[in-house]
Design a protein around this motif. Sequence first.
Motif, PDB file in Angstrom:
ATOM      1  N   LEU A  64      -1.370   2.774  -9.490  1.00 49.76           N
ATOM      2  CA  LEU A  64      -1.836   1.539  -8.850  1.00 49.76           C
ATOM      3  C   LEU A  64      -0.962   1.166  -7.660  1.00 49.76           C
ATOM      4  N   ARG A  65       0.307   1.512  -7.731  1.00 45.30           N
ATOM      5  CA  ARG A  65       1.207   1.283  -6.596  1.00 45.30           C
ATOM      6  C   ARG A  65       0.800   2.136  -5.397  1.00 45.30           C
ATOM      7  N   ARG A  68      -2.089   0.401  -3.771  1.00 44.70           N
ATOM      8  CA  ARG A  68      -1.639  -0.720  -2.940  1.00 44.70           C
ATOM      9  C   ARG A  68      -1.087  -0.217  -1.608  1.00 44.70           C
ATOM     10  N   TYR A  69      -0.345   0.881  -1.652  1.00 43.72           N
ATOM     11  CA  TYR A  69       0.177   1.476  -0.413  1.00 43.72           C
ATOM     12  C   TYR A  69      -0.968   1.889   0.505  1.00 43.72           C
ATOM     13  N   LYS A  71      -3.986   0.717   0.608  1.00 44.82           N
ATOM     14  CA  LYS A  71      -4.680  -0.473   1.115  1.00 44.82           C
ATOM     15  C   LYS A  71      -3.925  -1.101   2.277  1.00 44.82           C
ATOM     16  N   LEU A  72      -2.601  -1.063   2.227  1.00 44.14           N
ATOM     17  CA  LEU A  72      -1.790  -1.683   3.277  1.00 44.14           C
ATOM     18  C   LEU A  72      -1.532  -0.771   4.470  1.00 44.14           C
TER      19      LEU A  72
END
Length: 149
Positions: A64-65, A68-69, A71-72
């Motif tokens: 999940l991390r 997030r990476y 997505k950013l």
Amino acid sequence: MDANLVISDLNSSKDSLLSDCTGYQRLIGRLIYLLATRPDIAFAVHCLSQFMHAPRQSHLNLALRILRYLKLSPGKGISFTKSECFNLTAYVDADWGKCLSSRRSVTGYCLFLGKSLISWKSKKQNTVSRSSAESEYRAMATVSCEVYT
């Protein structure tokens, strides 16, 4: 993923097995598919894909991390630039004894044609190396075979 983070499958009282691993397997499968255009996540996905048979909650948290990476950082894919230079350049490295369960070294390399990335790979070596020099030698042999084939 942190550079010094070691992911293992060792039993921990705080880290429980996932009750249903199909969601984790689908997520890792999609991340593997995404590796065709995002080599920046290759090593992290390689590490997490080793635990497809029995993932733990910490493995899911790391996956999940990665999401997030991604997505950013939407514009950090591969880009091919026009260049007058067509030199083939290879970079290679080996991490001696990185895998704690098998004690095998990990080879990583990337190939550039001019300024454009054309090939990359991160893989455990086939045999256990007895020294860091031996693992580096095996890594150079691997990338040499990749260049000349």
